[in-house]
Design an enzyme around this catalytic site. Structure first.
Site, short mmCIF file in Angstrom:
data_model
loop_
_atom_site.label_atom_id
_atom_site.label_comp_id
_atom_site.label_asym_id
_atom_site.label_seq_id
_atom_site.Cartn_x
_atom_site.Cartn_y
_atom_site.Cartn_z
N ARG A 239 33.61 -28.72 16.13
CA ARG A 239 34.80 -28.38 15.33
C ARG A 239 34.32 -28.03 13.93
NH1 ARG A 239 37.13 -27.73 19.30
NH2 ARG A 239 39.10 -28.61 20.04
N GLU A 268 39.90 -22.19 10.42
CA GLU A 268 40.05 -21.05 11.34
C GLU A 268 41.43 -20.44 11.20
OE1 GLU A 268 39.00 -22.14 15.37
OE2 GLU A 268 37.12 -23.02 14.67
N HIS A 286 35.05 -18.90 17.96
CA HIS A 286 35.47 -20.08 18.74
C HIS A 286 35.63 -19.71 20.23
CE1 HIS A 286 37.75 -24.17 18.43
NE2 HIS A 286 37.04 -24.08 19.55
C1 GLV Z 1 37.53 -26.18 22.55
O1 GLV Z 1 37.21 -26.02 21.42
C2 GLV Z 1 37.86 -27.43 23.14
O2 GLV Z 1 37.93 -28.46 22.44
O3 GLV Z 1 38.09 -27.45 24.35
#
Ligand code: GLV
Length: 323
Positions: A239, A268, A286
């Protein structure tokens, strides 16, 4: 009896919508663009269940307007976008999608790792620009991986899958985690437990796989970058806020580290201008879990969790508020 209403907040694979439609009336946003907070509340008002995406912020402001809501099924393994404590207080179940995205995410961490350590993006641009005139001895030198140290922060499913791949590349693997994992897992992954400081100081490549919470926010900031080897690379598929993005840009621009492969950002979809301009940096939007198979499995898992709760059964993948 009227069917329950399931809100699906943005486009998901059709298979999951079809499964939900067998059990419920589906109020689906078919665009791959998230609702505004106001739109989300509007749709949540009549919902018995919600299939949420990681771009949705789901907490008390929404719960206060969603009197029938019983379950929020996040289509992600991370659930920092959901206020799990507020949900628990209202008796709303929260679920996530662990396990099904492990290999896709670990593969993508390695895609970033290989791209940045071997200059894949600049090399591609070089060829396309028509600059490849003859084989060169002294250009595009990257970093060798075998016998180097791969450091992993967060040794859950994904961290372990990244470690296994590291072992395949002949790397020494070290990890840090709130708890040392079982000896059998260490033996199978070839990884050795170290403290955070040792991890940071010894890694040639440091890959992040911690969940985002109060303890991991800015896990890497100026102080940590100052401790890293100037030849080290950082990979983040976890993250964004796990790294202080401005500090990362400073570290890349000053040569405190050699490069970075980044899939997730602090705010983001905004990316720090200084990071966009930083040298030796591979940036992705992402997409670590974005394979057709994995995204379909994630959506199906969320749908199955919703169906279980609506039928009065415990869901397979509940998440619990942290103590
Ligand atoms: C993607 O970022 C997830 O947490 O599945």
């Amino acid at each position: 009896m009227a069917k329950p209403i399931v809100l699906v907040t943005r486009a998901i694979p059709q298979e999951a919508l079809d499964l939900l439609a067998v059990h419920a009336t589906v109020d689906a946003n078919v665009a791959d663009v998230g609702y505004t907070p106001e739109e989300l509340i509007l749709h949540a008002q009549s919902a018995d269940a919600m299939v949420a995406l990681l771009t949705d912020r789901v907490g008390e402001p929404l719960f206060a307007h969603a009197p029938k809501l019983k379950v929020v099924a996040n289509v992600a393994v991370g659930y920092d976008n959901i206020d799990v404590g507020a949900a628990a207080k209202r008796g709303i179940t929260v679920t996530n999608t662990p396990g099904v995205l492990t290999d896709a995410t670990a593969d993508f961490a390695w895609a970033l790792l290989l791209a940045v350590t071997r200059n894949v993006l600049p090399a591609d641009r070089y060829v396309r620009d028509g600059r490849f005139r003859e084989w060169m001895m002294m250009e595009f030198h990257g970093a060798e991986l075998s016998r180097r140290t791969l450091g992993i922060a967060g040794f859950g499913r994904i961290g372990q899958a990244v470690a296994r791949r590291g072992r395949g590349f002949g790397m020494h693997v070290v990890y840090t985690n709130p708890r040392q994992v079982a000896q059998a897992v260490e033996e199978e992954t070839g990884a050795r437990f170290v403290d955070k400081e040792t991890l940071i100081a010894t890694s040639d490549v440091l890959s992040l796989h911690v969940p985002l919470n109060a303890a991991t926010r800015h896990f890497l900031s100026d102080a940590e970058f100052a401790l890293m080897k100037p030849s080290a690379y950082v990979i983040n598929t976890a993250r964004g806020p796990v790294i202080d993005e401005a500090a990362l840009a400073r570290a890349l621009n000053s040569g405190a580290i050699r490069g970075a492969g980044i899939d997730v950002y602090e705010r983001e979809p905004v990316v720090e201008a200084a990071l966009l301009a930083a040298p030796n940096t591979v940036l992705a939007p992402h997409i670590a879990s974005a394979t057709t198979e994995t995204r379909t499995r994630m959506a199906m898992m969320a749908a199955e969790n919703v169906i279980a709760v609506l039928a009065g059964r415990p869901p397979v993948n509940p998440v619990v508020p942290q103590a």
